[in-house]
Design a protein around this motif. Structure first.
Motif, PDB file in Angstrom:
ATOM      1  N   GLY A 258      46.846  42.609  43.693  1.00 14.76           N
ATOM      2  CA  GLY A 258      45.813  41.986  44.504  1.00 14.76           C
ATOM      3  C   GLY A 258      44.418  42.124  43.927  1.00 14.76           C
ATOM      4  N   LYS A 259      43.715  41.020  43.779  1.00 13.71           N
ATOM      5  CA  LYS A 259      42.336  41.011  43.294  1.00 13.71           C
ATOM      6  C   LYS A 259      41.436  40.136  44.165  1.00 13.71           C
ATOM      7  CE  LYS A 259      43.582  41.823  38.427  1.00 13.71           C
ATOM      8  NZ  LYS A 259      43.525  41.307  37.035  1.00 13.71           N
ATOM      9  N   ARG A 260      41.933  38.963  44.562  1.00 14.98           N
ATOM     10  CA  ARG A 260      41.110  38.037  45.337  1.00 14.98           C
ATOM     11  C   ARG A 260      41.318  38.280  46.827  1.00 14.98           C
ATOM     12  NH1 ARG A 260      43.155  32.456  43.047  1.00 14.98           N
ATOM     13  NH2 ARG A 260      45.123  33.607  43.324  1.00 14.98           N
ATOM     14  N   LYS A 261      40.246  38.538  47.536  1.00 14.54           N
ATOM     15  CA  LYS A 261      40.312  38.855  48.955  1.00 14.54           C
ATOM     16  C   LYS A 261      40.729  37.626  49.762  1.00 14.54           C
ATOM     17  CE  LYS A 261      38.894  43.038  48.273  1.00 14.54           C
ATOM     18  NZ  LYS A 261      39.833  44.176  48.436  1.00 14.54           N
ATOM     19  N   LEU A 262      41.573  37.873  50.758  1.00 18.34           N
ATOM     20  CA  LEU A 262      42.026  36.792  51.627  1.00 18.34           C
ATOM     21  C   LEU A 262      41.033  36.519  52.741  1.00 18.34           C
ATOM     22  CD1 LEU A 262      44.265  34.808  52.472  1.00 18.34           C
ATOM     23  CD2 LEU A 262      45.273  36.679  53.818  1.00 18.34           C
ATOM     24  N   PRO A 264      37.857  38.836  53.630  1.00 16.12           N
ATOM     25  CA  PRO A 264      37.123  40.105  53.485  1.00 16.12           C
ATOM     26  C   PRO A 264      36.336  40.509  54.720  1.00 16.12           C
ATOM     27  CG  PRO A 264      36.096  38.346  52.182  1.00 16.12           C
ATOM     28  CD  PRO A 264      37.415  37.818  52.664  1.00 16.12           C
ATOM     29  N   THR A 271      44.816  40.476  50.385  1.00 16.87           N
ATOM     30  CA  THR A 271      44.483  39.631  49.243  1.00 16.87           C
ATOM     31  C   THR A 271      45.336  38.371  49.261  1.00 16.87           C
ATOM     32  OG1 THR A 271      46.114  40.740  47.829  1.00 16.87           O
ATOM     33  CG2 THR A 271      43.881  41.647  47.867  1.00 16.87           C
ATOM     34  N   ARG A 272      44.883  37.397  48.503  1.00 13.56           N
ATOM     35  CA  ARG A 272      45.653  36.163  48.384  1.00 13.56           C
ATOM     36  C   ARG A 272      46.967  36.410  47.644  1.00 13.56           C
ATOM     37  NH1 ARG A 272      40.741  32.006  46.598  1.00 13.56           N
ATOM     38  NH2 ARG A 272      39.338  32.524  48.351  1.00 13.56           N
ATOM     39  N   GLU A 273      46.924  37.309  46.670  1.00 14.37           N
ATOM     40  CA  GLU A 273      48.157  37.657  45.973  1.00 14.37           C
ATOM     41  C   GLU A 273      49.154  38.295  46.930  1.00 14.37           C
ATOM     42  OE1 GLU A 273      44.842  37.357  43.097  1.00 14.37           O
ATOM     43  OE2 GLU A 273      45.131  38.407  44.999  1.00 14.37           O
TER      44      GLU A 273
END
Length: 366
Positions: A258-262, A264, A271-273
């Motif tokens: 996970g890197k990109r926040k779903l 925040p 996260t989107r991941e």
């Protein structure tokens, strides 16, 4: 026995007690041990070497100070080496992700709850119905307690608990019609019960009470509707498996990649991941469950069911996160170690129940 029991403390001017270089044998040969009692009663003034720690204005008078009796001690004014601060075992290492909860306790509690649910589900359906009722009542208690503590909202618990239990039982015994009748009477009971108190904040309290009635027991009633079918135990098991697998997939993939926040502002940990992991895990589990557990089910129906469960479970989790952020709390309760409260476990289950019930009716009938 410490050093001050045998001679003058270091502030009296003896170098032997502060010298860290020589061995212990060399130190014991100094005046501290040879002087005996006299060394304690008549401290010898010694001029400190240049560059000592004492202030210049204290020289002279400071040399005459010292313990006059055995039981007198002077505070040790020697500069101490700062003690190393041990690294806290709870603080995560730099760059290492932390789960944020006690995983051992969470796994143990999860396994225990799973065993109780499975045993009651397949041995005797009414026992599992009782498990639903208990979860609903405890969840209502947690929700109304937090509303009262954090917002001063007094949603009446008694009519909510009685009406919530009635919704679940009526849904199992009489279907959706019975559940709707119980919902109507629960809302009426909340309005009347609150009339016995001050009219201040009446509208706010009854609104919160009706919200709680729909949020917890009404949504849980769809689990009872699934249970009432001929293969109800397998439908409920599929519902539970898909929700748990979705949460597990979101956690595992989000924690690892996970890197990109779903969202925040609502839940910084999601996260989107993680959402993609929830969708992938739930779709695979849905295909397997529909193919092998549900009579008349087809694997591609399971793919659609898994996708819907992943979305509804995530939205349910975000919904409760929004409530907790508004209340300024991390968990709804502390009843389940490693998990929080009952409501912290029902957050993704409650909104998923009507989705699974509806799709099951569409795919294989009621």
């Amino acid at each position: 026995m410490n050093e001050t029991s045998w001679g003058a403390p270091p502030s009296a001017g003896y170098r032997g007690s502060t010298d860290r270089g020589p061995s212990s044998a060399a130190r014991s040969a100094g005046p501290v041990h040879e002087a005996g009692i006299a060394a304690q009663t008549r401290p010898m003034p010694i001029v400190p070497p240049s560059g000592g720690d004492q202030d210049d204005r204290d020289q002279g008078a400071a040399h005459l100070r010292g313990p006059l009796f055995r039981d007198e001690q002077e505070p040790d004014i020697r500069p101490q080496d700062p003690a190393p601060v041990p690294a806290s075992p709870e603080s995560p290492k730099a760059g290492k992700k932390s789960a944020g909860r006690d995983l051992r306790a969470a796994i143990g509690v999860g396994v225990g709850l799973g065993a109780v649910i499975l045993a009651s589900l397949f041995i005797y359906k009414p026992v599992f119905l009782g498990v639903i009722v208990i979860a609903v009542v405890v969840g209502l208690w947690e929700l109304t307690s937090r509303l009262a503590e954090r917002k001063g909202i007094r949603a009446p618990l008694v009519p909510l608990a009685v009406g919530g239990a009635a919704m679940v039982i009526a849904g199992y015994a009489s279907g959706a019609e019975g559940a709707w009748v119980a919902v109507a009477f629960t809302a009426l009971a909340v309005l009347v019960w609150r009339m016995t108190e001050s009219p201040d904040d009446y509208l706010k309290d009854v609104t919160a009470g009706i919200f709680a009635a729909f949020y917890v027991p009404f949504l849980a009633t769809f689990v009872a509707l699934m249970l009432s079918a001929g293969d109800g135990a397998w439908r409920v098991l599929t519902f539970l498996i898909l929700t748990v697998v979705s949460d597990t997939g979101a956690y595992a993939v989000g924690w690892k990649f996970g890197k990109r926040k779903l969202a925040p502002r609502i839940s910084p940990g999601k996260t989107r991941e993680g959402l993609l992991g929830a969708v992938a895990f739930a779709m695979v589990a849905g295909a397997l469950c529909m193919q092998f557990l549900i009579d008349g089910g087809v694997w591609w129906e399971g793919l659609l069911l898994g996708l819907a469960v992943a979305v509804s479970a995530t939205l349910g989790d975000l919904g409760e996160s929004m409530i907790k952020r508004d209340l300024g709390i991390k968990d709804m309760g502390a009843l389940l170690p490693g998990h929080g409260g009952i409501m912290d476990r029902l957050d993704s289950l409650l909104p998923t129940a009507p989705v699974v019930w509806l799709l099951m009716v569409v795919f294989v009938g009621s």
